[in-house]
Scaffold this motif. Structure first.
Motif, PDB file in Angstrom:
ATOM      1  N   ARG A 107      92.294  35.254   8.205  1.00 13.24           N
ATOM      2  CA  ARG A 107      93.673  34.789   8.381  1.00 13.24           C
ATOM      3  C   ARG A 107      94.453  35.049   7.106  1.00 13.24           C
ATOM      4  O   ARG A 107      93.884  35.199   6.030  1.00 13.24           O
ATOM      5  N   ASP A 108      95.748  35.080   7.219  1.00 14.36           N
ATOM      6  CA  ASP A 108      96.622  35.320   6.077  1.00 14.36           C
ATOM      7  C   ASP A 108      96.812  34.017   5.306  1.00 14.36           C
ATOM      8  O   ASP A 108      97.415  33.066   5.798  1.00 14.36           O
ATOM      9  N   LYS A 109      96.280  33.948   4.074  1.00 10.75           N
ATOM     10  CA  LYS A 109      96.319  32.714   3.291  1.00 10.75           C
ATOM     11  C   LYS A 109      97.455  32.692   2.267  1.00 10.75           C
ATOM     12  O   LYS A 109      97.545  31.758   1.483  1.00 10.75           O
ATOM     13  N   SER A 110      98.277  33.739   2.217  1.00 13.08           N
ATOM     14  CA  SER A 110      99.267  33.829   1.142  1.00 13.08           C
ATOM     15  C   SER A 110     100.248  32.656   1.169  1.00 13.08           C
ATOM     16  O   SER A 110     100.555  32.058   0.144  1.00 13.08           O
ATOM     17  N   LYS A 111     100.739  32.294   2.382  1.00 12.08           N
ATOM     18  CA  LYS A 111     101.699  31.194   2.464  1.00 12.08           C
ATOM     19  C   LYS A 111     101.025  29.870   2.127  1.00 12.08           C
ATOM     20  O   LYS A 111     101.583  29.024   1.453  1.00 12.08           O
ATOM     21  N   GLY A 112      99.803  29.640   2.618  1.00 16.20           N
ATOM     22  CA  GLY A 112      99.091  28.415   2.347  1.00 16.20           C
ATOM     23  C   GLY A 112      98.795  28.232   0.878  1.00 16.20           C
ATOM     24  O   GLY A 112      98.918  27.119   0.342  1.00 16.20           O
ATOM     25  N   ILE A 113      98.415  29.285   0.187  1.00 16.00           N
ATOM     26  CA  ILE A 113      98.100  29.209  -1.235  1.00 16.00           C
ATOM     27  C   ILE A 113      99.346  28.843  -2.035  1.00 16.00           C
ATOM     28  O   ILE A 113      99.302  28.008  -2.939  1.00 16.00           O
ATOM     29  N   LYS A 114     100.489  29.443  -1.691  1.00 16.08           N
ATOM     30  CA  LYS A 114     101.721  29.137  -2.428  1.00 16.08           C
ATOM     31  C   LYS A 114     102.090  27.658  -2.274  1.00 16.08           C
ATOM     32  O   LYS A 114     102.439  26.983  -3.245  1.00 16.08           O
ATOM     33  N   ALA A 115     101.985  27.162  -1.037  1.00 11.80           N
ATOM     34  CA  ALA A 115     102.299  25.746  -0.810  1.00 11.80           C
ATOM     35  C   ALA A 115     101.306  24.849  -1.540  1.00 11.80           C
ATOM     36  O   ALA A 115     101.687  23.800  -2.086  1.00 11.80           O
ATOM     37  N   TYR A 116     100.052  25.263  -1.561  1.00 14.23           N
ATOM     38  CA  TYR A 116      99.011  24.493  -2.251  1.00 14.23           C
ATOM     39  C   TYR A 116      99.309  24.429  -3.749  1.00 14.23           C
ATOM     40  O   TYR A 116      99.220  23.362  -4.391  1.00 14.23           O
ATOM     41  N   MET A 117      99.709  25.573  -4.333  1.00 16.28           N
ATOM     42  CA  MET A 117     100.034  25.611  -5.767  1.00 16.28           C
ATOM     43  C   MET A 117     101.246  24.730  -6.071  1.00 16.28           C
ATOM     44  O   MET A 117     101.281  24.037  -7.093  1.00 16.28           O
ATOM     45  N   ASP A 118     102.233  24.762  -5.176  1.00 11.34           N
ATOM     46  CA  ASP A 118     103.422  23.915  -5.386  1.00 11.34           C
ATOM     47  C   ASP A 118     103.040  22.427  -5.369  1.00 11.34           C
ATOM     48  O   ASP A 118     103.579  21.620  -6.140  1.00 11.34           O
ATOM     49  N   THR A 119     102.103  22.052  -4.495  1.00 14.34           N
ATOM     50  CA  THR A 119     101.646  20.658  -4.428  1.00 14.34           C
ATOM     51  C   THR A 119     100.970  20.239  -5.730  1.00 14.34           C
ATOM     52  O   THR A 119     101.198  19.128  -6.249  1.00 14.34           O
ATOM     53  N   VAL A 120     100.153  21.137  -6.282  1.00 15.27           N
ATOM     54  CA  VAL A 120      99.457  20.834  -7.540  1.00 15.27           C
ATOM     55  C   VAL A 120     100.465  20.691  -8.684  1.00 15.27           C
ATOM     56  O   VAL A 120     100.347  19.803  -9.536  1.00 15.27           O
ATOM     57  N   LYS A 121     101.481  21.565  -8.701  1.00 13.65           N
ATOM     58  CA  LYS A 121     102.481  21.511  -9.776  1.00 13.65           C
ATOM     59  C   LYS A 121     103.198  20.159  -9.822  1.00 13.65           C
ATOM     60  O   LYS A 121     103.534  19.660 -10.901  1.00 13.65           O
ATOM     61  N   GLU A 122     103.437  19.572  -8.667  1.00  8.96           N
ATOM     62  CA  GLU A 122     104.188  18.318  -8.612  1.00  8.96           C
ATOM     63  C   GLU A 122     103.465  17.171  -9.307  1.00  8.96           C
ATOM     64  O   GLU A 122     104.077  16.162  -9.651  1.00  8.96           O
ATOM     65  N   SER A 123     102.170  17.313  -9.529  1.00 12.01           N
ATOM     66  CA  SER A 123     101.395  16.237 -10.174  1.00 12.01           C
ATOM     67  C   SER A 123     101.472  16.298 -11.692  1.00 12.01           C
ATOM     68  O   SER A 123     100.909  15.425 -12.368  1.00 12.01           O
ATOM     69  N   PHE A 124     102.125  17.297 -12.251  1.00  9.22           N
ATOM     70  CA  PHE A 124     102.211  17.467 -13.700  1.00  9.22           C
ATOM     71  C   PHE A 124     103.649  17.268 -14.167  1.00  9.22           C
ATOM     72  O   PHE A 124     104.602  17.651 -13.468  1.00  9.22           O
ATOM     73  N   ASP A 125     103.811  16.703 -15.372  1.00 10.40           N
ATOM     74  CA  ASP A 125     105.139  16.501 -15.951  1.00 10.40           C
ATOM     75  C   ASP A 125     105.690  17.784 -16.550  1.00 10.40           C
ATOM     76  O   ASP A 125     106.875  18.078 -16.433  1.00 10.40           O
TER      77      ASP A 125
END
Length: 517
Positions: free
Chosen positions: A392-410
């Motif tokens: 399956r194409d994971k490119s969109k899922g990975i980008k959203a996943y990275m954005d979620t991780v970024k939100e946890s950092f100041d």
């Protein structure tokens, strides 16, 4: 009578030195049947054929029913008869070939010819010199020097006026670039190009055709404009519009390629060109009653000259191309190799380039471009070699996943840099890396920001490094806790509690509980 003639033919071929397998191919029989025929002498064969005429057949009980169907519907096919027997008579214990033979015998015996619908044609005036070229494709299985069968692919060109021909073979299916290269070779062979070229609705050149509005593939559109010829596109299911080239392809396959042994593609193409000079363009054509080479001598003067070769010609020879199929695989040496889901484009160019390095198959979108997929080279046949990451194409899922991780950092800039670096270094494991970062945030949240600073300063580009540094900082913090507690002043209530002593139970009480004396 036909079977008797066939038995005689089998015996004659055997006397001429043909092997059983060769006789089976020439007579379109199974080897078992050939062996049976060879065991019969002429008298036995005659008796056997006569017995076939008189013995009862499986379909005899349904003879009158089948006859009534054929008389009422003369255009009824044997396949329909078989279906009606099953549907209306509940009779299924018969093979399709048996039904065909029985229906054919009934038609001959009772004079019920099959009604055939056909299209009316009219002879057309010969096209003027230099007006038109017709192009088509074909394929042919040939025997190799290693006594194996190999499929070859051919593209053929014919000048409509003179019937002068050109053909080019290759070992893999044609791509758009292969078609363009073959056009250039044909123009060089002819010494020019005609005003228009006739094609079938082939996906290598045509994306769609709707009421005369033709959409070409991007690469072929650019080539057509560069060479300046017009295109005449045959209508769907109308091969007669390019009857000249249809006959040429059959001629090449059945006169040149049939029974010829294949060694390598270079020598095969050399033999084909020699055959064109010797036979294809020299033999008197049955329609125009002239040799194509003689008529071409006059037509050549009316061709438009092609003054320069295309730039891609110089480096295309070393590239191996394949077409991405709709299930997102390519075929190479009888095996299927996966490419990422979404690589196939329904209305786009699905050509990819492959190369072999260190027992690995490398698939690229362009000869020197980004790698689409890498697979271990399979030594078997009929296998599907699939990368689990291609499901399956994971490119969109990975980008959203990275954005979620970024939100946890100041510090968004630092985490952005860190994520980019680990994505660059661990593209296949980026999801695992992000999961490790989230685990660090969950277990060592107060220390992860400081750990991120340390990793960036020390250029430690891994989620595992971030996790380890977070653990280390947490352990350092634990060692400092006792010193901090010593500095806390004791209140009056706490000092009183410290002076309190725990009550002590007498030994006799424990003995009674344990059941002792």
């Amino acid at each position: 009578m036909i079977k008797l003639e066939l038995i005689v033919q089998v015996h004659q071929l055997k006397k001429q030195g043909f092997k059983v397998a060769a006789i089976a191919r020439k007579c379109n029989l199974s080897r078992t049947t050939v062996y049976e025929y060879l065991e019969m002498d002429f008298e036995e064969a005659c008796r056997w054929v006569n017995e076939l005429r008189t013995r009862e057949k499986k379909l005899d009980p349904y003879k009158n029913q089948i006859l009534s169907w054929l008389k009422e519907h003369p255009d009824l096919s044997a396949s329909q008869v078989s279906d009606w027997l099953e549907e209306r008579c509940s009779f299924t214990n018969v093979g399709d070939s048996t039904v065909r033979s029985y229906v054919r015998e009934l038609r001959e015996l009772y004079h019920i010819p099959k009604t055939i619908s056909f299209r009316s044609y009219e002879a057309l005036e010969e096209l003027p010199k230099g007006k038109q070229t017709q192009v088509d494709f074909g394929e042919k299985k040939v025997r190799t020097t290693k006594n194996k069968w190999k499929k070859l692919y051919v593209i053929a060109f014919v000048l409509s006026h003179s019937r002068y021909k050109y053909a080019e073979w290759q070992e893999h299916p044609f791509t758009t670039r292969d078609v363009i290269r073959s056009h250039e070779n044909a123009f060089e062979y002819f010494g020019g190009v005609t005003e228009e070229i006739v094609y079938d609705q082939d996906k290598l050149m045509i994306v769609s055709e709707n009421g005369g509005d033709i959409i070409y593939t991007e690469e072929f559109q650019a080539y057509k404009q560069q060479r300046g010829f017009s295109v005449y596109l045959c209508r769907a299911a109308d091969p007669e519009s390019k009857g000249k080239i249809e006959n040429v392809v059959k001629f090449i396959k059945n006169n040149f390629a049939k029974n010829r042994v294949f060694h390598q593609i270079e020598s095969w193409n050399e033999q084909c060109l020699a055959w064109l000079d010797r036979k294809g363009n020299y033999q008197v054509h049955n329609t125009i009653k002239k040799r194509p080479i003689e008529v071409f001598t006059l037509e050549k003067l009316h061709l438009r000259e092609v003054s320069y070769p295309l730039s891609f010609e110089s480096n295309h020879g070393s590239s191996i191309t394949r077409t991405v199929h709709k299930d997102n695989i390519i075929k190479y040496k009888s095996n299927r190799y996966s490419v990422p889901l979404g690589t196939y484009k329904p209305h786009g160019d699905n050509t990819v380039y492959i190369r072999i390095e260190q027992e690995k198959l490398i698939i690229q979108k362009t000869p020197e471009g980004v790698t689409v997929a890498t697979h271990p080279l399979s030594t078997g046949v009929g296998q599907l070699i699939k990368n689990s990451d291609h499901t399956r194409d994971k490119s969109k899922g990975i980008k959203a996943y990275m954005d979620t991780v970024k939100e946890s950092f100041d510090n968004s800039e630092e985490i952005e840099l860190f994520l980019q670096e680990i994505h660059k270094r661990y593209p296949r494991y980026i999801r695992d890396q992000l999961q490790i970062i989230q685990r660090s945030l969950r277990d060592y949240g107060p220390f992860v920001e400081q750990a991120l600073d340390t990793c960036i300063n020390q250029r430690l580009w891994s989620a595992n490094d971030l996790h380890d540094v977070s653990i280390h900082l947490a352990k350092l913090s634990e060692k400092e806790i006792p010193a901090v507690l010593r500095d806390i002043p004791l209140t009056e209530a706490s000092s009183e509690l410290i002076k309190e002593k725990a009550s002590v139970r007498e030994l006799d009480g424990y003995l009674r509980i344990l059941g002792g004396a």
